[in-house]
Design a protein around this motif. Structure first.
Motif, PDB file in Angstrom:
ATOM      1  N   PRO A 101      41.145  45.515  43.377  1.00 54.53           N
ATOM      2  CA  PRO A 101      42.368  46.214  42.580  1.00 54.53           C
ATOM      3  C   PRO A 101      43.385  44.904  42.182  1.00 54.53           C
ATOM      4  O   PRO A 101      44.123  44.954  40.965  1.00 54.53           O
ATOM      5  CB  PRO A 101      43.018  46.922  43.440  1.00 54.53           C
ATOM      6  CG  PRO A 101      41.731  47.466  44.266  1.00 54.53           C
ATOM      7  CD  PRO A 101      40.958  46.308  44.427  1.00 54.53           C
ATOM      8  N   GLN A 102      43.659  43.887  43.074  1.00 56.19           N
ATOM      9  CA  GLN A 102      44.584  42.897  42.835  1.00 56.19           C
ATOM     10  C   GLN A 102      44.083  42.014  41.667  1.00 56.19           C
ATOM     11  O   GLN A 102      44.977  41.412  40.887  1.00 56.19           O
ATOM     12  CB  GLN A 102      44.743  42.090  44.195  1.00 56.19           C
ATOM     13  CG  GLN A 102      45.373  42.747  45.502  1.00 56.19           C
ATOM     14  CD  GLN A 102      44.373  43.718  46.250  1.00 56.19           C
ATOM     15  OE1 GLN A 102      43.279  43.612  45.781  1.00 56.19           O
ATOM     16  NE2 GLN A 102      44.925  44.507  47.003  1.00 56.19           N
ATOM     17  N   GLU A 103      42.721  41.632  41.488  1.00 53.88           N
ATOM     18  CA  GLU A 103      42.308  40.982  40.555  1.00 53.88           C
ATOM     19  C   GLU A 103      42.266  41.552  39.189  1.00 53.88           C
ATOM     20  O   GLU A 103      42.807  40.928  38.241  1.00 53.88           O
ATOM     21  CB  GLU A 103      40.837  40.595  40.823  1.00 53.88           C
ATOM     22  CG  GLU A 103      40.661  39.483  41.996  1.00 53.88           C
ATOM     23  CD  GLU A 103      39.129  39.348  42.330  1.00 53.88           C
ATOM     24  OE1 GLU A 103      38.733  38.055  42.825  1.00 53.88           O
ATOM     25  OE2 GLU A 103      38.462  40.134  42.479  1.00 53.88           O
ATOM     26  N   ILE A 104      42.000  42.815  39.044  1.00 54.16           N
ATOM     27  CA  ILE A 104      42.324  43.505  37.906  1.00 54.16           C
ATOM     28  C   ILE A 104      43.648  43.620  37.650  1.00 54.16           C
ATOM     29  O   ILE A 104      44.105  43.535  36.246  1.00 54.16           O
ATOM     30  CB  ILE A 104      41.509  44.900  38.111  1.00 54.16           C
ATOM     31  CG1 ILE A 104      39.868  44.799  38.234  1.00 54.16           C
ATOM     32  CG2 ILE A 104      41.771  45.743  36.907  1.00 54.16           C
ATOM     33  CD1 ILE A 104      39.153  45.986  38.367  1.00 54.16           C
ATOM     34  N   ALA A 105      44.636  43.849  38.553  1.00 58.05           N
ATOM     35  CA  ALA A 105      46.071  43.785  38.146  1.00 58.05           C
ATOM     36  C   ALA A 105      46.586  42.426  37.724  1.00 58.05           C
ATOM     37  O   ALA A 105      47.265  42.557  36.523  1.00 58.05           O
ATOM     38  CB  ALA A 105      46.859  43.936  39.547  1.00 58.05           C
ATOM     39  N   HIS A 106      45.907  41.428  37.867  1.00 59.27           N
ATOM     40  CA  HIS A 106      46.368  40.146  37.220  1.00 59.27           C
ATOM     41  C   HIS A 106      45.862  40.040  36.030  1.00 59.27           C
ATOM     42  O   HIS A 106      46.560  39.485  35.254  1.00 59.27           O
ATOM     43  CB  HIS A 106      45.777  39.096  38.109  1.00 59.27           C
ATOM     44  CG  HIS A 106      46.799  38.554  39.305  1.00 59.27           C
ATOM     45  ND1 HIS A 106      46.578  38.855  40.523  1.00 59.27           N
ATOM     46  CD2 HIS A 106      47.578  37.810  39.078  1.00 59.27           C
ATOM     47  CE1 HIS A 106      47.538  38.431  41.338  1.00 59.27           C
ATOM     48  NE2 HIS A 106      48.003  37.754  40.668  1.00 59.27           N
ATOM     49  N   MET A 107      44.707  40.827  35.805  1.00 56.93           N
ATOM     50  CA  MET A 107      44.205  40.750  34.376  1.00 56.93           C
ATOM     51  C   MET A 107      44.927  41.574  33.354  1.00 56.93           C
ATOM     52  O   MET A 107      45.410  41.107  32.118  1.00 56.93           O
ATOM     53  CB  MET A 107      42.748  41.447  34.384  1.00 56.93           C
ATOM     54  CG  MET A 107      41.672  40.510  35.219  1.00 56.93           C
ATOM     55  SD  MET A 107      40.248  41.400  34.916  1.00 56.93           S
ATOM     56  CE  MET A 107      39.280  40.601  36.521  1.00 56.93           C
TER      57      MET A 107
END
Length: 253
Positions: A101-107
């Protein structure tokens, strides 16, 4: 020895920066002496930096001329885009399957930043971005793609992709000297579709959207290089025509 390596690395970064900025364009002579004076170091570390750039295919030695910035063929650029397509499709699939979820939030953050650049350009009367917006466009585009590739956790893939992107940017980013609304809005649209597929955990669609994005970029780069090659050919022809004939030819055309 360590100091010499540090100086060579500094020289490499300096020259690479000049290539990225367009200060050294295709066909330009890369002078060891001039660069050494410019950086304030001896010629030895500069020579090492130029050798590394030659190994990366960015410069080449020409008999009786010296070292010059290479002018890559359209085929070379397309090959690099095909490499990007393979790596980034895999990365998008992996991001949809395993991205946190954190990686996708960065995207999502970088996708919204691209939208903000598009909105800024849209509000301008001529729908053209300035140099600061152009730099932001490049930075946000790189950040979005980097965030996706990081999901693979594969450092070798990451390094290979960075080298390919750097080569493409050096020789093709000049087509974006003027940042148009179509360019930035088009990139945002592609990023948005990729992000939505990743958020929905749809790896097949994420990979397909990434391929569409890379192929659109490849087509634009190939068109730019073909036009650039034609312009260079015409300039060479014009330079070969004797000055006495120039006006007569202009009257005939």
């Amino acid at each position: 020895m360590s100091n010499q390596l540090n100086l060579s690395t500094a020289a490499y970064q300096h020259i690479h920066g000049k290539l990225l900025s367009g200060a050294l364009e295709a066909g330009a002579v890369v002078s060891e002496l001039s660069l050494a004076k410019e950086i304030g170091i001896s010629r030895t570390p500069v020579r090492g930096a130029i050798q590394k750039l030659e190994e990366e295919g960015l410069v080449e030695r020409v008999p009786r001329v010296g070292t010059i910035v290479r002018r890559p063929s359209v085929r070379e650029i397309i090959d690099l885009y095909e490499l990007r397509e393979s790596i980034e499709r895999f990365a998008a699939v992996r991001a949809a399957e395993e991205g946190s979820p954190q990686e996708i939030a960065h995207m999502g953050k970088f996708c919204r930043a691209m939208r903000d650049v598009a909105e800024e350009v849209r509000r301008q009367p001529d729908r053209l971005g300035n140099s600061q917006q152009y730099r932001r466009f490049l930075a946000v585009d790189l950040a979005f793609h980097t965030a996706i590739v990081k999901c693979t956790g594969n450092r070798r893939l990451f390094k290979t992709l960075n080298e390919a992107r750097a080569f493409i940017r050096i020789f093709c980013s000049r087509r974006h000297d003027v940042l148009t609304l179509n360019t930035v809005a088009g990139a945002y649209g592609h990023h948005q579709r990729i992000l939505h597929a990743i958020e929905r955990r749809d790896p097949e669609r994420a990979g397909r959207c990434m391929v569409d994005h890379i192929r659109a970029s490849s087509a634009g780069a190939a068109k730019y290089l073909q036009q650039h090659d034609r312009m260079n050919q015409m300039n060479e022809i014009n330079m070969a025509i004797h000055d006495d004939l120039t006006e007569e030819i202009a009257d005939l055309i």
